[in-house]
Design an enzyme around this catalytic site. Structure first.
Site, short mmCIF file in Angstrom:
data_model
loop_
_atom_site.label_atom_id
_atom_site.label_comp_id
_atom_site.label_asym_id
_atom_site.label_seq_id
_atom_site.Cartn_x
_atom_site.Cartn_y
_atom_site.Cartn_z
N HIS A 57 0.80 -1.23 0.00
CA HIS A 57 0.00 0.00 0.00
C HIS A 57 0.83 1.27 0.00
CE1 HIS A 57 -3.46 -2.52 0.83
NE2 HIS A 57 -2.94 -2.94 1.97
N HIS A 219 -7.92 -4.16 -0.82
CA HIS A 219 -7.37 -5.48 -1.16
C HIS A 219 -8.27 -6.14 -2.19
CE1 HIS A 219 -6.50 -4.50 3.08
NE2 HIS A 219 -5.27 -4.81 2.71
#
Lengths: 331, 202
Positions: A57, A219
């Site tokens: 991320h 995700h």
């Protein structure tokens, strides 16, 4: 989906090596090198702000270690929680004697690891509080906010908690302000194409060539709807409408984060922001410190998220306070 | 019969040995709806537990504590952390006392409850908790390793079978609940494989 990498097993550690070489303000620490901390020593007498989460991320999570932001961050494998050891080490390394705020996204795995780490440290007498990011409006209704996941809007909580801690606020106050920042932040994402884990053979989900998904998680968690691609303005309108319906404005100012999920050109983010700005103006809201760029990504996922941070005087002051990390500089 | 440190260490040895065969099958089961790494993750966790030398512990509690800490260094995945967390709970439950095989049912039940509180899953969600629940019930009144092993394997296989055609309501698979019907949950499959390994001398 091609990746420029070496061994998938070394993906995270090699990225951290490069990150810390490029940014000497960050240092790897912990028994397995899975803690990022500020290069300078922990300041005694300051509340420590600790975050953590899976890799994949960047700039989140560990890229926000810096002055006026995080002190330390524990790092897991891609899309996997940071292990208990790294959470314990991150907490110890941030300890300046005034207690620790654990500030991270609301995911089951991350919660378990930080909770067990806290229990293991009970004997060491480090006082810990917890605030969880829950800004993703697509992951639970307004009546079940505690079920919502934390996404891009978490950086607003980092900013406010970090500013308060830097200014010498005590643990209860830093915790209150972090929780207030979370409560005033709402985010929604839109996905155009999936991402693939370094170790996986296939993308983690599939979207049709001409399909988008409103409300997608970072995700690839399923969102609200899937339908054919539409113009950016229509997407922006729906996102802002959903965000304002979920938390109607109580003041006249908001900060906006138009965040790229990894593979979306800045041009497309600015096209989106232009319309978001117009919609907010129509709702009577003035934009303070707009943030447009890749702040919280999902590897090569294509798409964007829009976060609104509703400001009052207290939160605005914390947002505008000086801060500096490799990916965000204020003041 | 008393449950000994040697028996725990032997159990870890058997589990570690069994992972050689289980790894790819568990990865494949996980790849259906997840990241496809459950087997490799458990290889790291159980390998770490074996390397922590539980045999050298001076009490059952210390042995479980070693396993817990090894698991916590090996992974941050939810299933792995739950597994390590269960070991930590067993270490606390067995502190300063000897343990009998007859106590195992209650201990597994306590671990089940601890994992439920920790992870937020409920019974019936088609997770490893349903296996622990069945195991706790099956171990009731069993007083030695042979009885416990047989009852455990029966319960694990029965439970795996019973849940196969039910939807998963926890973890990543809950987003694809209807697709999980007809598939074994990777965590449950791992649990069944490990119970079988624990019960079989090799």
């Amino acid at each position: 989906m091609k990746k420029l990498m070496n061994d998938p097993a070394h993906y995270v550690d090699e990225a951290l090596d490069g990150l810390t070489l490029a940014h000497p303000s960050l240092m790897r620490d912990g028994s397995a090198g899975r803690v990022i901390r500020r290069a300078e020593a922990t300041r005694k007498g300051k509340v420590g702000i600790v975050s953590g989460g899976g890799s994949g991320h960047l700039p989140l999570f560990c890229g926000y270690v810096g002055q006026g932001l995080l002190d330390t961050c524990s790092i897991g494998n891609v899309f996997e929680g940071p292990n208990v050891d790294s959470c314990m080490e991150a907490i110890r390394l941030a300890d300046g004697g005034q207690g620790i705020l654990r500030l991270y996204g609301n995911y089951g795995g991350d919660r378990m690891n930080f909770d067990i780490a806290g229990e293991m440290l009970e004997d060491e007498g480090i006082r810990c509080t917890t605030v969880l990011g829950t800004d993703d409006i697509a992951s639970g209704g307004p009546d079940e906010i505690e079920r919502r996941r934390g996404v891009a809007g978490l950086i607003y909580a980092y900013k406010c908690a970090g500013a308060a801690a830097e200014a010498g606020a005590h643990l209860e106050e830093v915790t209150r302000l972090a929780a207030k920042a979370v409560a005033m932040t709402r985010t929604i994402g839109v996905g155009l194409a999936a991402c693939r884990l370094p170790s996986a053979a296939r993308p983690s989900f599939e979207l049709g060539e001409n399909e988008i998904e409103m409300g997608i998680g970072i995700h690839g968690e399923p969102g609200i709807w899937r339908d054919t691609l539409r113009p950016s303005d229509a997407v922006a309108d729906e996102m802002v409408e959903r965000l304002l319906a979920d938390l109607p404005p109580s003041g006249a100012e908001v900060s906006v984060l138009v965040n790229g999920l990894g593979a979306t050109p800045l041009e497309e983010l600015f096209i989106l922001f232009r319309r978001v700005h117009k919609k907010l103006a129509e709702a009577g809201l003035r934009v303070v410190m707009p943030l447009i760029g890749n702040y919280v990504t999902s590897m090569e996922m294509q798409g964007a998220s829009v976060s609104l941070f509703h400001l009052d005087e207290e939160l605005k002051r914390l947002l505008l306070a000086p801060a500096e990390c490799p990916f965000w500089r204020v003041g | 019969m008393e449950l000994t440190v040697e028996q725990i260490a032997e159990g870890v040895r058997r589990a570690n040995h069994a992972m050689v065969d289980l790894e790819q099958a568990l990865n494949a089961a996980d790849a259906k709806l997840g990241d496809g790494d459950t087997g490799s993750m458990l290889v790291r966790v159980i390998g770490g537990m074996a390397a922590a030398a539980p045999k050298t512990a001076t009490s059952v509690s210390e042995a479980f504590g070693k396993l817990a800490r090894a698991g916590m260094s090996a992974t941050g995945s939810s299933l792995g952390t739950l597994f390590a967390g269960a070991m930590l709970l067993l270490a606390k439950q067995t502190k300063d006392r000897s343990v009998d095989w007859a106590d195992l049912s209650a201990l597994v039940g306590a671990a089940r409850d601890g994992m439920m509180a920790r992870g937020g899953a409920k019974l019936g969600d088609k997770t490893v908790l349903d296996m622990m629940d069945a195991l706790a019930a099956a171990l009731e009144g069993k007083t030695d390793a042979a009885q416990a092993g047989k009852a455990g394997v029966d319960a694990a296989e029965r439970t795996l079978e019973a849940y196969r055609d039910r939807p998963c309501k926890m973890g990543r698979a809950k987003f694809f609940s209807e697709k999980s019907v007809g598939l074994d949950d990777p965590g449950m499959l791992a649990f069944a494989g490990l119970v079988r390994a624990l019960a079989t001398a090799k």
